[in-house]
Motif scaffolding. Structure first.
Motif, PDB file in Angstrom:
ATOM      1  N   THR A 180       0.817  -1.218   0.000  1.00  0.00           N
ATOM      2  CA  THR A 180       0.000   0.000   0.000  1.00  0.00           C
ATOM      3  C   THR A 180       0.850   1.268   0.000  1.00  0.00           C
ATOM      4  O   THR A 180       0.343   2.366   0.245  1.00  0.00           O
ATOM      5  N   ARG A 187       3.172   2.197   2.080  1.00  0.00           N
ATOM      6  CA  ARG A 187       3.418   2.749   3.405  1.00  0.00           C
ATOM      7  C   ARG A 187       4.702   2.216   4.022  1.00  0.00           C
ATOM      8  O   ARG A 187       5.041   2.580   5.141  1.00  0.00           O
ATOM      9  N   ARG A 213      -0.142   5.181  -2.205  1.00  0.00           N
ATOM     10  CA  ARG A 213      -0.844   5.498  -0.948  1.00  0.00           C
ATOM     11  C   ARG A 213      -2.179   6.165  -1.223  1.00  0.00           C
ATOM     12  O   ARG A 213      -3.166   5.915  -0.524  1.00  0.00           O
TER      13      ARG A 213
END
Length: 261
Positions: free
Chosen positions: A56, A58, A81
């Protein structure tokens, strides 16, 4: 490049994340079409949470190559993101026990107004209230969380929810703004057999609406695309940035990389 809000295609080749204490995970390959249910399985400490954060945008991958919705990682982490969301990830996407279900939902709904051109509207304006209510109702319907079944309806505090109800709320918050990919951690942790079936069915329903879902858990359904993480050559994966024995310095570094969105 896929820039719509439909599900994200996921392609990863030999990806891994190495930190100050060694490899969290490595050697993971994924090839999934939009709207796929991807089940991440592996022993405790094998980097399942880190894999969710990496996919994702992150957490920065340090080995291999990946594309999420057509955007390469780690080069376009910000773009990834913006098109993904996380739910039920300890230390990153936690529910606040003292807040009510309604407070969580309203807060998350208001966060999306700037993306819908409502940022300039007064919070108490009719337009804003209607948009918030519609977003909340849609999120509750998507995860089949009926406030009427809760002890105090939307005024029920999170600490008074059953585990399956808390999971539904977490997923509702993550899915509220229509991400192309939703990552969910510990899907079936401490759930009964019947509740585990409900949890996986909830995620399967989201994929049928077009969202790609990556979920870490056990007892994944047979129709899911299973991806396995394994312990590293040193005998155990490096602790993830979310584990209790992580130093403050490591945690600060991890959150600087991952963000909290």
């Amino acid at each position: 490049m896929n820039t719509t809000r439909q599900g994200a295609a996921v392609n990863a080749r030999g990806i891994g994340v190495e930190g100050p204490r060694g490899w969290a995970f490595r050697g993971v390959d994924i090839a999934a079409e939009p709207g796929t249910l991807i089940a991440v399985q592996g022993p405790s400490g094998s980097g399942r949470t880190c894999l969710l954060l990496a996919l994702t945008g992150r957490m920065r991958i340090t080995e291999g190559e990946a594309e999420i919705a057509g955007f390469p990682l780690p080069k376009r982490m910000g773009s990834v993101r913006a098109r993904t969301a996380i739910a039920h990830v300890p230390g990153v996407a936690d529910l606040e026990p003292a807040l009510t279900v309604g407070e969580h939902l309203k807060e998350q709904a208001l966060l999306g107004h700037r993306f819908q051109g409502l940022g300039a509207s007064l919070p108490w304006s009719k337009r804003n209230k209607e948009a918030t209510r519609a977003r909340i109702d849609a999120a509750l319907a998507a995860v089949r969380l009926d406030p009427a079944t809760l002890p105090k309806g939307l005024r029920t505090a999170v600490r008074d929810l059953e585990r399956i109800e808390a999971l539904r709320l977490s997923v509702a918050l993550g899915a509220m703004h229509g991400p192309q990919l939703l990552a969910v951690d510990d899907v079936d942790l401490k759930l009964t057999g019947a509740e585990r079936d409900q949890a996986w069915q909830l995620l399967r329903d989201l994929t049928r609406e077009g969202t790609t879902v990556v979920a870490a858990g056990s007892d994944a359904p047979a129709d899911a695309l299973t991806v396995r993480t394994r312990q590293t050559d040193t005998g155990a994966a490096a602790p993830t940035p979310l584990q209790d024995d992580t130093t403050e310095e490591e945690a600060a570094h991890a959150f600087a990389e991952t963000g909290r969105a």
